[in-house]
Scaffold this motif. Structure first.
Motif, PDB file in Angstrom:
ATOM      1  N   SER A 120       0.832  -1.197   0.000  1.00 27.85           N
ATOM      2  CA  SER A 120       0.000   0.000   0.000  1.00 27.85           C
ATOM      3  C   SER A 120       0.867   1.247   0.000  1.00 27.85           C
ATOM      4  CB  SER A 120      -0.931   0.004   1.196  1.00 27.85           C
ATOM      5  OG  SER A 120      -1.682   1.206   1.245  1.00 27.85           O
ATOM      6  N   VAL A 121       1.937   1.224   0.798  1.00 25.70           N
ATOM      7  CA  VAL A 121       2.846   2.366   0.847  1.00 25.70           C
ATOM      8  C   VAL A 121       3.515   2.574  -0.511  1.00 25.70           C
ATOM      9  CG1 VAL A 121       4.960   3.262   1.886  1.00 25.70           C
ATOM     10  CG2 VAL A 121       3.251   2.150   3.314  1.00 25.70           C
ATOM     11  N   LEU A 122       3.939   1.480  -1.149  1.00 27.84           N
ATOM     12  CA  LEU A 122       4.611   1.582  -2.446  1.00 27.84           C
ATOM     13  C   LEU A 122       3.676   2.097  -3.535  1.00 27.84           C
ATOM     14  CD1 LEU A 122       6.786  -1.664  -2.433  1.00 27.84           C
ATOM     15  CD2 LEU A 122       7.530   0.695  -2.081  1.00 27.84           C
ATOM     16  N   VAL A 123       2.421   1.627  -3.507  1.00 29.80           N
ATOM     17  CA  VAL A 123       1.456   2.094  -4.509  1.00 29.80           C
ATOM     18  C   VAL A 123       1.207   3.587  -4.342  1.00 29.80           C
ATOM     19  CG1 VAL A 123      -0.952   1.959  -5.237  1.00 29.80           C
ATOM     20  CG2 VAL A 123       0.331  -0.130  -4.834  1.00 29.80           C
ATOM     21  N   THR A 124       1.022   4.019  -3.097  1.00 26.04           N
ATOM     22  CA  THR A 124       0.808   5.449  -2.848  1.00 26.04           C
ATOM     23  C   THR A 124       2.010   6.260  -3.309  1.00 26.04           C
ATOM     24  OG1 THR A 124      -0.581   4.923  -0.931  1.00 26.04           O
ATOM     25  CG2 THR A 124       0.322   7.155  -1.071  1.00 26.04           C
ATOM     26  N   PHE A 125       3.214   5.773  -2.951  1.00 34.38           N
ATOM     27  CA  PHE A 125       4.439   6.464  -3.346  1.00 34.38           C
ATOM     28  C   PHE A 125       4.559   6.550  -4.874  1.00 34.38           C
ATOM     29  CE2 PHE A 125       8.929   6.273  -4.555  1.00 34.38           C
ATOM     30  CZ  PHE A 125       9.422   7.392  -3.906  1.00 34.38           C
ATOM     31  N   ALA A 126       4.201   5.471  -5.559  1.00 33.05           N
ATOM     32  CA  ALA A 126       4.306   5.445  -7.016  1.00 33.05           C
ATOM     33  C   ALA A 126       3.340   6.427  -7.662  1.00 33.05           C
ATOM     34  CB  ALA A 126       4.055   4.032  -7.530  1.00 33.05           C
ATOM     35  N   PHE A 127       2.102   6.471  -7.161  1.00 31.97           N
ATOM     36  CA  PHE A 127       1.107   7.377  -7.735  1.00 31.97           C
ATOM     37  C   PHE A 127       1.522   8.836  -7.586  1.00 31.97           C
ATOM     38  CE2 PHE A 127      -2.640   4.212  -7.334  1.00 31.97           C
ATOM     39  CZ  PHE A 127      -2.343   3.718  -8.590  1.00 31.97           C
ATOM     40  N   ILE A 128       1.925   9.210  -6.360  1.00 31.43           N
ATOM     41  CA  ILE A 128       2.278  10.620  -6.125  1.00 31.43           C
ATOM     42  C   ILE A 128       3.565  10.978  -6.858  1.00 31.43           C
ATOM     43  CG2 ILE A 128       2.754  12.352  -4.359  1.00 31.43           C
ATOM     44  CD1 ILE A 128       1.202  10.627  -2.361  1.00 31.43           C
ATOM     45  N   THR A 129       4.553  10.083  -6.797  1.00 29.44           N
ATOM     46  CA  THR A 129       5.825  10.340  -7.476  1.00 29.44           C
ATOM     47  C   THR A 129       5.630  10.422  -8.987  1.00 29.44           C
ATOM     48  OG1 THR A 129       7.006   9.157  -5.741  1.00 29.44           O
ATOM     49  CG2 THR A 129       8.183   9.529  -7.800  1.00 29.44           C
ATOM     50  N   GLY A 130       4.759   9.564  -9.513  1.00 31.98           N
ATOM     51  CA  GLY A 130       4.501   9.585 -10.958  1.00 31.98           C
ATOM     52  C   GLY A 130       3.984  10.933 -11.419  1.00 31.98           C
ATOM     53  N   SER A 131       3.022  11.486 -10.662  1.00 36.41           N
ATOM     54  CA  SER A 131       2.497  12.813 -11.027  1.00 36.41           C
ATOM     55  C   SER A 131       3.598  13.859 -10.946  1.00 36.41           C
ATOM     56  CB  SER A 131       1.340  13.194 -10.100  1.00 36.41           C
ATOM     57  OG  SER A 131       0.271  12.274 -10.232  1.00 36.41           O
ATOM     58  N   GLY A 132       4.422  13.787  -9.882  1.00 42.45           N
ATOM     59  CA  GLY A 132       5.497  14.755  -9.724  1.00 42.45           C
ATOM     60  C   GLY A 132       6.515  14.662 -10.848  1.00 42.45           C
ATOM     61  N   LEU A 133       6.888  13.430 -11.232  1.00 41.86           N
ATOM     62  CA  LEU A 133       7.869  13.267 -12.299  1.00 41.86           C
ATOM     63  C   LEU A 133       7.337  13.772 -13.647  1.00 41.86           C
ATOM     64  CD1 LEU A 133       9.351   9.755 -11.424  1.00 41.86           C
ATOM     65  CD2 LEU A 133      10.422  11.998 -11.121  1.00 41.86           C
ATOM     66  N   VAL A 134       6.039  13.548 -13.899  1.00 42.05           N
ATOM     67  CA  VAL A 134       5.446  14.057 -15.137  1.00 42.05           C
ATOM     68  C   VAL A 134       5.564  15.572 -15.194  1.00 42.05           C
ATOM     69  CG1 VAL A 134       3.297  14.367 -16.407  1.00 42.05           C
ATOM     70  CG2 VAL A 134       3.864  12.130 -15.478  1.00 42.05           C
ATOM     71  N   LEU A 135       5.285  16.239 -14.068  1.00 40.31           N
ATOM     72  CA  LEU A 135       5.380  17.700 -14.043  1.00 40.31           C
ATOM     73  C   LEU A 135       6.830  18.169 -14.137  1.00 40.31           C
ATOM     74  CD1 LEU A 135       2.700  18.515 -11.300  1.00 40.31           C
ATOM     75  CD2 LEU A 135       2.471  18.672 -13.779  1.00 40.31           C
ATOM     76  N   ILE A 136       7.751  17.442 -13.495  1.00 42.39           N
ATOM     77  CA  ILE A 136       9.172  17.824 -13.580  1.00 42.39           C
ATOM     78  C   ILE A 136       9.672  17.723 -15.021  1.00 42.39           C
ATOM     79  CG2 ILE A 136      11.506  17.112 -12.929  1.00 42.39           C
ATOM     80  CD1 ILE A 136      10.387  16.331 -10.191  1.00 42.39           C
ATOM     81  N   VAL A 137       9.422  16.562 -15.638  1.00 47.53           N
ATOM     82  CA  VAL A 137       9.872  16.365 -17.012  1.00 47.53           C
ATOM     83  C   VAL A 137       9.180  17.343 -17.954  1.00 47.53           C
ATOM     84  CG1 VAL A 137       9.954  14.746 -18.933  1.00 47.53           C
ATOM     85  CG2 VAL A 137      10.447  13.948 -16.616  1.00 47.53           C
ATOM     86  N   GLY A 138       7.865  17.531 -17.752  1.00 53.50           N
ATOM     87  CA  GLY A 138       7.127  18.457 -18.607  1.00 53.50           C
ATOM     88  C   GLY A 138       7.644  19.880 -18.486  1.00 53.50           C
ATOM     89  N   GLY A 139       7.877  20.339 -17.251  1.00 49.30           N
ATOM     90  CA  GLY A 139       8.408  21.689 -17.057  1.00 49.30           C
ATOM     91  C   GLY A 139       9.806  21.836 -17.624  1.00 49.30           C
TER      92      GLY A 139
END
Length: 415
Positions: A41-60
């Motif tokens: 559960s912790v890993l899934v939560t971490f993956a979801f939030i990190t995924g959104s953050g990485l998309v914004l980092i790469v996009g920016g």
């Protein structure tokens, strides 16, 4: 200068927002909400939030490398924040409902807002790219308008120059011709054979120069001195042309035949000049030794009236275009010279062989192009020539005036 006015602020802010979500993901991973929470559960939560953050980092980070104008980067960040704000408003409304709420808001909230931020970033990117395209089109249109304005100014100056040059040149030429004729009249009996011949050459040269200047002036004024387009009967035009060329037709024993010809949108005066030049050429370059000049004129809508004489790929015939073919039984034209004959002052024969100024077909091309049409030639040496032109059918273009009276088709005529 405000932060929003900095052209690269949008990139930095999107990048920073992505970093913020990655930090949130790390915090939620190392600060468990309950002792019985599973690792998965912790890993899934971490993956979801990190995924959104990485998309914004790469996009920016990649925004400056895209085709999006930098002035719209802050709009992308605004759409990203708007997506997050909409999700927060939805969650707030959902939370205030009696008996309803998020079971683990500290984890659900960053996941859902992260997804909403990515969605807002995608919408903002699409919108910014559309605005960039619109900005580029506006810039191109401004450039085209500037080029068009410069061309109009240049054409106006060229017309003024052509008029001034022709007017200024005609006066001394007229004076030269008059004085040469006066010399011939007063002293012709005293001149020897050579002097008489030289005088004839001089008079002939001045007359030909006057004709060339007149032709060049007509050529330069096709676009600026033309009349508004109106429905014109080509049969009526040819009737007038035959009357003007009556002496030439009778002297050469030329035979003219045409089937029923259409009405087109055009300038009646210029169309008359067009067909007068074409018929004059057909008579002038006829093969008199074999037979009298024979000229046939055909028309067909949407395609060449002679299937074997289709244009090349550069000439597009529309369904609303009439194709007019003017054919003769003359000396023909070598295929290597068929493009050159439509250029100004380009002659294939000497004055002794065939008289002319070298402007007639160039003027025809200019007139046809002003009418939105094309002109081309199909010919072989010794096998006659066919000049084909396209003209817009009456009623398919912009007509500024009503049709002229007495312009109904009159059938065919043999001259």
């Amino acid at each position: 200068m405000s932060l929003w006015s900095i052209s690269i602020s949008g990139k930095h802010l999107v990048y920073a927002l992505g970093v913020f979500y990655v930090l949130v993901a790390i915090v939620t991973a190392f600060v468990p909400t309950s002792h019985d929470e599973s690792l998965s559960s912790v890993l899934v939560t971490f993956a979801f939030i990190t995924g959104s953050g990485l998309v914004l980092i790469v996009g920016g980070y990649r925004l400056p490398q895209t085709d999006i104008a930098s002035q719209f980067h802050h709009d992308i960040f605004s759409r990203t924040l708007a997506g997050i704000a909409v999700m927060l408003a939805i969650l707030a409304l959902y939370h205030v409902q009696p008996g309803i709420g998020l079971s683990e808001p500290q984890r659900s909230l960053p996941i859902l807002t992260g997804f909403a931020g990515v969605a807002g970033f995608a919408v903002g990117t699409f919108d910014a790219r559309a605005k960039t395209r619109e900005l580029e089109l506006e810039h191109q249109n401004r450039q085209l308008e500037q080029v068009q304005a410069r061309l109009e100014d240049s054409n106006e100056r060229l017309e003024q120059f052509a008029y001034a040059a022709s007017h200024d040149l005609q006066e001394p030429l007229r004076m030269i011709s008059n004085y040469l004729q006066l010399i011939d009249k007063r002293y012709g009996d005293e001149l020897d054979e050579d002097a008489t011949e030289f005088l004839e050459y001089a008079v002939d040269g001045s007359e030909r120069m006057t004709e060339m200047i007149d032709g060049l002036l007509q050529y330069s004024r096709v676009d600026t001195q033309g009349e508004p387009f109106e429905p014109v009967s080509l049969e009526a035009v040819l009737d007038d042309v035959c009357k003007d060329l009556e002496f030439c037709i009778e002297e050469s024993h030329a035979e003219l035949e045409w089937s029923e010809l259409p009405r087109v949108d055009g300038d009646a005066r210029q169309l008359r000049q067009l067909f007068q030049n074409l018929l004059t050429n057909a008579i002038e370059y006829s093969n008199m030794e074999d037979a009298s000049p024979r000229i046939e004129i055909d028309a067909k809508r949407g395609e060449s009236p002679r299937p074997s004489q289709q244009p090349d790929d550069t000439v597009n015939i529309g369904s609303d275009d009439w194709v007019i073919a003017v054919s003769d039984n003359g000396i023909g034209i070598d295929p290597a010279d068929q493009e050159r004959i439509f250029e100004v002052f380009q002659r294939l024969h000497t004055q002794e062989e065939h008289a002319g100024t070298g402007i007639g077909l160039a003027l025809c091309k200019r007139v046809v192009e002003r009418h939105g049409g094309r002109i081309w030639v199909d010919s072989e040496p010794g096998e006659g020539t066919t000049i084909l032109i396209t003209l817009p059918a009456a009623g398919t273009g912009d007509s500024d005036r009503a049709p002229r009276p007495n312009a109904e088709p009159t059938g065919h005529e043999d001259a």
